[in-house]
Design an enzyme around this catalytic site. Structure first.
Site, PDB file in Angstrom:
ATOM      1  N   ARG A  79       1.040  -1.146   0.325  1.00 24.07           N
ATOM      2  CA  ARG A  79      -0.086  -0.079   0.076  1.00 24.07           C
ATOM      3  C   ARG A  79       0.422   1.681   0.110  1.00 24.07           C
ATOM      4  O   ARG A  79       0.637   2.004  -0.794  1.00 24.07           O
ATOM      5  CB  ARG A  79      -0.854  -0.256   1.229  1.00 24.07           C
TER       6      ARG A  79
ATOM      7  N   TYR B  16      17.380  12.357   0.539  1.00 27.42           N
ATOM      8  CA  TYR B  16      18.312  12.739   0.758  1.00 27.42           C
ATOM      9  C   TYR B  16      18.800  13.161  -1.355  1.00 27.42           C
ATOM     10  O   TYR B  16      17.627  13.198  -1.707  1.00 27.42           O
ATOM     11  CB  TYR B  16      19.600  11.082   1.108  1.00 27.42           C
TER      12      TYR B  16
ATOM     13  N   ARG C 209      24.909  26.615   3.830  1.00 28.56           N
ATOM     14  CA  ARG C 209      25.378  26.238   2.487  1.00 28.56           C
ATOM     15  C   ARG C 209      25.136  24.280   2.672  1.00 28.56           C
ATOM     16  O   ARG C 209      25.367  23.756   3.030  1.00 28.56           O
ATOM     17  CB  ARG C 209      27.125  26.005   2.554  1.00 28.56           C
TER      18      ARG C 209
ATOM     19  N   LYS D 299      20.705  12.907   7.081  1.00 28.58           N
ATOM     20  CA  LYS D 299      21.472  12.475   7.325  1.00 28.58           C
ATOM     21  C   LYS D 299      21.118  11.698   8.863  1.00 28.58           C
ATOM     22  O   LYS D 299      21.746   9.981   8.236  1.00 28.58           O
ATOM     23  CB  LYS D 299      22.841  13.293   7.675  1.00 28.58           C
TER      24      LYS D 299
ATOM     25  N   GLU E 279      27.873  19.810   9.676  1.00 33.09           N
ATOM     26  CA  GLU E 279      27.780  19.495   8.263  1.00 33.09           C
ATOM     27  C   GLU E 279      26.764  20.852   7.599  1.00 33.09           C
ATOM     28  O   GLU E 279      25.881  21.791   8.885  1.00 33.09           O
ATOM     29  CB  GLU E 279      25.768  18.542   8.052  1.00 33.09           C
ATOM     30  N   ASP E 280      27.367  20.905   6.568  1.00 37.02           N
ATOM     31  CA  ASP E 280      26.752  21.930   5.302  1.00 37.02           C
ATOM     32  C   ASP E 280      27.235  23.519   6.342  1.00 37.02           C
ATOM     33  O   ASP E 280      25.762  24.051   5.769  1.00 37.02           O
ATOM     34  CB  ASP E 280      25.614  21.865   4.546  1.00 37.02           C
TER      35      ASP E 280
ATOM     36  N   ASP F 239      31.617  16.398   8.236  1.00 33.54           N
ATOM     37  CA  ASP F 239      31.151  15.609   7.036  1.00 33.54           C
ATOM     38  C   ASP F 239      31.336  16.015   6.241  1.00 33.54           C
ATOM     39  O   ASP F 239      31.755  15.241   5.195  1.00 33.54           O
ATOM     40  CB  ASP F 239      29.887  15.224   7.479  1.00 33.54           C
ATOM     41  N   ASP F 240      31.458  16.993   5.863  1.00 30.24           N
ATOM     42  CA  ASP F 240      32.104  18.169   4.109  1.00 30.24           C
ATOM     43  C   ASP F 240      33.111  17.696   3.980  1.00 30.24           C
ATOM     44  O   ASP F 240      34.120  16.869   3.109  1.00 30.24           O
ATOM     45  CB  ASP F 240      31.088  19.290   4.093  1.00 30.24           C
TER      46      ASP F 240
ATOM     47  N   ASN G  49      26.444  18.315  -5.831  1.00 30.72           N
ATOM     48  CA  ASN G  49      25.282  18.052  -5.311  1.00 30.72           C
ATOM     49  C   ASN G  49      24.735  19.363  -5.046  1.00 30.72           C
ATOM     50  O   ASN G  49      24.872  20.203  -4.871  1.00 30.72           O
ATOM     51  CB  ASN G  49      24.828  17.569  -4.026  1.00 30.72           C
TER      52      ASN G  49
HETATM   53  N1  NAI Z   1      30.174  14.637  -2.955  1.00 31.51           N
HETATM   54  C1  NAI Z   1      30.076  14.393  -1.517  1.00 31.51           C
HETATM   55  O1  NAI Z   1      29.437  13.382  -0.274  1.00 31.51           O
HETATM   56  C2  NAI Z   1      29.942  15.385  -1.223  1.00 31.51           C
HETATM   57  C3  NAI Z   1      29.641  16.721  -1.658  1.00 31.51           C
HETATM   58  N2  NAI Z   1      29.690  18.294  -1.279  1.00 31.51           N
HETATM   59  C4  NAI Z   1      29.352  19.206  -2.670  1.00 31.51           C
HETATM   60  O2  NAI Z   1      30.530  20.131  -2.509  1.00 31.51           O
HETATM   61  C5  NAI Z   1      30.030  21.340  -3.786  1.00 31.51           C
HETATM   62  C6  NAI Z   1      30.807  22.243  -2.838  1.00 31.51           C
HETATM   63  O3  NAI Z   1      31.039  22.378  -1.709  1.00 31.51           O
HETATM   64  P1  NAI Z   1      31.446  23.730  -0.829  1.00 31.51           P
HETATM   65  O4  NAI Z   1      33.270  23.202  -1.184  1.00 31.51           O
HETATM   66  O5  NAI Z   1      31.105  23.412   0.956  1.00 31.51           O
HETATM   67  O6  NAI Z   1      31.181  24.583  -1.276  1.00 31.51           O
HETATM   68  P2  NAI Z   1      31.867  26.580  -1.617  1.00 31.51           P
HETATM   69  O7  NAI Z   1      30.874  26.820  -2.341  1.00 31.51           O
HETATM   70  O8  NAI Z   1      32.725  26.690  -0.355  1.00 31.51           O
HETATM   71  O9  NAI Z   1      33.230  25.475  -2.999  1.00 31.51           O
HETATM   72  C7  NAI Z   1      32.683  25.674  -4.073  1.00 31.51           C
HETATM   73  C8  NAI Z   1      34.476  25.713  -4.769  1.00 31.51           C
HETATM   74  O10 NAI Z   1      34.300  26.827  -5.890  1.00 31.51           O
HETATM   75  C9  NAI Z   1      34.810  26.761  -6.841  1.00 31.51           C
HETATM   76  N3  NAI Z   1      33.758  27.871  -8.227  1.00 31.51           N
HETATM   77  C10 NAI Z   1      32.883  28.144  -7.785  1.00 31.51           C
HETATM   78  N4  NAI Z   1      32.516  28.078  -9.090  1.00 31.51           N
HETATM   79  C11 NAI Z   1      33.682  27.581  -9.752  1.00 31.51           C
HETATM   80  C12 NAI Z   1      34.001  28.329 -10.935  1.00 31.51           C
HETATM   81  N5  NAI Z   1      32.660  28.562 -12.355  1.00 31.51           N
HETATM   82  N6  NAI Z   1      34.849  27.758 -11.836  1.00 31.51           N
HETATM   83  C13 NAI Z   1      35.371  27.237 -11.244  1.00 31.51           C
HETATM   84  N7  NAI Z   1      35.779  27.225  -9.448  1.00 31.51           N
HETATM   85  C14 NAI Z   1      34.225  27.662  -8.641  1.00 31.51           C
HETATM   86  C15 NAI Z   1      34.600  28.320  -5.665  1.00 31.51           C
HETATM   87  O11 NAI Z   1      35.523  29.044  -5.538  1.00 31.51           O
HETATM   88  C16 NAI Z   1      34.780  27.402  -4.941  1.00 31.51           C
HETATM   89  O12 NAI Z   1      36.418  26.964  -4.019  1.00 31.51           O
HETATM   90  C17 NAI Z   1      28.625  21.830  -2.961  1.00 31.51           C
HETATM   91  O13 NAI Z   1      28.196  21.192  -4.173  1.00 31.51           O
HETATM   92  C18 NAI Z   1      28.710  20.070  -2.520  1.00 31.51           C
HETATM   93  O14 NAI Z   1      26.865  19.932  -2.824  1.00 31.51           O
HETATM   94  C19 NAI Z   1      29.930  18.673  -0.428  1.00 31.51           C
HETATM   95  C20 NAI Z   1      30.102  17.477   0.207  1.00 31.51           C
HETATM   96  C21 NAI Z   1      30.409  15.935   0.258  1.00 31.51           C
HETATM   97  C1  PYR Z   2      26.254  15.387   0.837  1.00 32.06           C
HETATM   98  C2  PYR Z   2      26.690  17.138   1.336  1.00 32.06           C
HETATM   99  O1  PYR Z   2      27.207  16.230   2.081  1.00 32.06           O
HETATM  100  C3  PYR Z   2      26.490  17.924   0.311  1.00 32.06           C
HETATM  101  O2  PYR Z   2      26.678  17.673  -0.844  1.00 32.06           O
HETATM  102  O3  PYR Z   2      27.121  18.656   1.159  1.00 32.06           O
HETATM  103 MG    MG Z   3      27.471  18.067   3.146  1.00 36.84          MG
END
Ligand code: NAI
Ligand code: PYR
Ligand code: MG
Length: 532
Positions: A24, A69, A123, A141, A212-213, A235-236, A382
């Site tokens: 269901r 998620y 973020r 999470k 987180e974030d 976590d990040d 993401n």
């Molecule tokens: N796959 C996973 O498990 C995880 C994925 N993420 C993802 O990582 C991404 C980034 O997270 P944060 O590092 O915390 O964010 P943030 O905003 O601090 O870092 C983004 C980085 O990308 C750079 N950037 C932005 N625009 C750009 C461009 N046009 N050209 C080149 N570089 C550019 C920025 O200068 C910065 O260094 C998010 O989308 C987040 O969801 C984060 C944690 C875990």
């Molecule tokens: C997966 C994760 O922690 C993030 O995108 O921020």
């Molecule tokens: Mg995260």
């Protein structure tokens, strides 16, 4: 109440007990048109029948994890003030400064709490500052802790710190759930965070805190300030570092075998240098040091790019977290285009943590394929709407040679008559096991070695069939078993580092400890519900 008594209760339909509740629920869920509607439906189910909710989640991970998620939790956060139904976590606001302890004490069963996921909403995934709308990321999470590691639901604690938001549209939204003010300056936020962490330890003495974030500066800042003082991790930075190290260990073997080169020849280019990019880059140093290179030699094999291009040490005003990987060996005009950076670096691996949708264009991906027999391309941002390249395109533009893992899920895809399975390089594979191991061993800190050993355990958990299928991560359906193996590795690392407060495990063999961990994993019980 017995089934017969229930049946006699006139409010229940007479033939309810000839039907299967799971069927269901899944039928109702699948009838919803959008991901967000599915999220709302599952949220209601969790409120009415938590055991059934978790049974359905555990039994249908591939279908349901992308709703609770990434990617759909991103929609849930963006719209949280508009879809809010009921209290389901703790809000601690900047206005609570001075009496945070009392606010925390309002949480039921404080003594039972073992794991809190704490966000300040600044973020959320790659979606920016969502303020008080960030709570669903903590909830999502924790659902993965419950489903993926078998943490007992009543011991989990989702927290959103409402410190205001710099996103103006929320200030103007009459339904916005949070405080309408800008975020505090560093001094005010530091005061708040110190009081919060002290209060957390006092009210929840057995708790592990997962940050987180938080926006990048604060993510690094509070990890550095608190990691040696409290039972906590980010976590990040650390979870993502660990999960990507794990996938990279397997990917590099495939790539090096195709190229006929040693593993140490890997050259890794990071597109994105925030908390995630630099967190992963730091963790990938271990990839090289595990092969016998020094930290300096390892650093030489890693390049980072941010929105201004290749990060070099001579750039003015470089943020602190970018300095370690800033290149000192590049002389020339700034390299601002990714294509030019790739031509200069000639990477074997391109990792995206940039939040820039489609940044890995056809030219970029083809360039990677021209440089490598099997290019490693991990678009890890993401949710899917911010992913650097879609799986299908990466396959097409590399003629199927890509070794691929993305942050958000992609479906199995056919290309040239062959079936390809994408990897999901998401910290969801790692934090449940790190949490379980930390909680069971009562480790008073989460050490670097616990994080590194978690990565190695995840990388080693692939079956022969998964290796033969060319996977770099194990299949998600095995997450419970994998989390137990990760927890074992985390406990052993905690023991080596002498941070375990539960010394009972020291005398157990690995087999006995693994059995103990598995026995500790919580299972939902739905025997009170009808089934056919
Ligand atoms: N796959 C996973 O498990 C995880 C994925 N993420 C993802 O990582 C991404 C980034 O997270 P944060 O590092 O915390 O964010 P943030 O905003 O601090 O870092 C983004 C980085 O990308 C750079 N950037 C932005 N625009 C750009 C461009 N046009 N050209 C080149 N570089 C550019 C920025 O200068 C910065 O260094 C998010 O989308 C987040 O969801 C984060 C944690 C875990
Ligand atoms: C997966 C994760 O922690 C993030 O995108 O921020
Ligand atoms: Mg995260």
């Amino acid at each position: 109440m017995s089934l017969a008594a229930l049946h006699n209760a006139s409010r229940l339909p007479p033939y309810l007990f000839t039907t299967d509740h799971r069927q269901r629920v899944l039928t109702q869920l699948r009838s919803k048109a959008t991901g967000l509607e599915k999220y709302i439906y599952l949220n209601g189910l969790k409120d009415r029948e938590p055991n059934l909710f978790y049974e359905i989640l555990i039994g249908n991970l591939l279908e349901i994890v992308p709703i609770l998620y990434t990617p759909t939790v991103g929609d849930a956060c963006s719209n949280y003030s508009h879809i809010w139904r009921r209290p389901e976590g703790l809000y601690v606001t900047i206005e609570n400064k001075g009496h945070i302890k009392e606010v925390l004490r309002s949480w039921p069963a404080a003594q039972a709490s073992r794991i809190a996921v704490v966000t300040d909403g600044s973020r959320i995934l790659g979606l920016g500052d969502l303020g008080a709308n960030g709570l669903p990321i903590s909830i999502g999470k924790l659902d993965l802790y419950i489903a993926g590691a078998g943490i007992k639901p009543t011991t989990t604690l989702p927290i959103c710190l409402d410190l205001g938001t710099n996103t103006q549209k929320f200030h103007e939204d009459p339904l916005y759930l949070g405080i309408r003010r800008k975020r505090p300056d560093t001094e005010e936020m530091d005061e708040f965070m110190h009081e919060f962490m002290e209060a957390m330890r006092e009210v929840f003495p057995q708790l592990l805190v997962q940050f987180e974030d938080f926006s990048t500066d604060n993510a690094f800042r509070y990890l550095d300030l608190f990691r040696n003082q409290y039972r906590c991790f980010n976590d990040d930075i650390q979870g993502t570092g660990s999960v990507v190290l794990s996938g990279f260990l397997n990917a590099a073997r495939l790539s090096a075998a195709a190229a006929g080169t040693p593993l140490t020849e890997q050259r890794i280019l990071f597109f994105g240098a925030g908390s995630a990019g630099i967190g992963v880059a730091k963790q990938l140093l271990s990839f090289f040091t595990l092969q016998g290179l020094s930290v300096e030699e390892a650093r030489d094999r890693i390049w980072t790019v941010d929105s201004k291009g290749l990060i070099t040490a001579d750039r003015k005003g470089l943020q602190e977290h970018k300095k370690f990987f800033a290149r000192t060996d590049y002389q020339g005009p700034p390299l601002t285009k990714l294509e030019d950076v790739i031509k200069y670096v000639k990477p074997t691996a391109l990792l995206g943590l940039s939040t820039v949708r489609n940044a890995f264009s056809e030219e970029i991906v083809r360039l990677m394929a021209s440089l490598n027999a099997r290019p490693i391309i991990f678009p890890l941002s993401n949710p899917v709407s911010l992913c650097e390249v879609d799986f299908e395109d990466a396959l097409k533009w590399t003629n199927g040679s890509v070794i691929f893992a993305s942050g958000s899920p992609y479906k199995v895809t056919e290309f040239n008559g062959k079936r390809y399975e994408p990897g999901q390089g998401n910290n969801m594979y790692i934090f449940p096991g790190i949490g379980l191991g930390t909680i069971l061993s009562k480790a008073n800190h989460v050490t670097d070695s616990m994080v590194e050993q978690a990565a190695i355990a995840l990388a080693s958990s692939l079956t022969a069939e998964e290796h033969a299928a060319g996977l770099v991560y194990p299949r998600l359906v095995r997450i419970r078993d994998i989390s137990a193996q990760i927890a074992l590795a985390v406990i052993r690392a905690a023991q080596k580092d002498n941070v375990d407060e539960n010394s009972l495990f020291r005398n157990l063999s690995d087999d006995a400890l693994l059995e103990y961990i598995r026995a500790k994993q919580w299972q939902p019980t739905t025997s009170h519900l009808p089934r056919l």
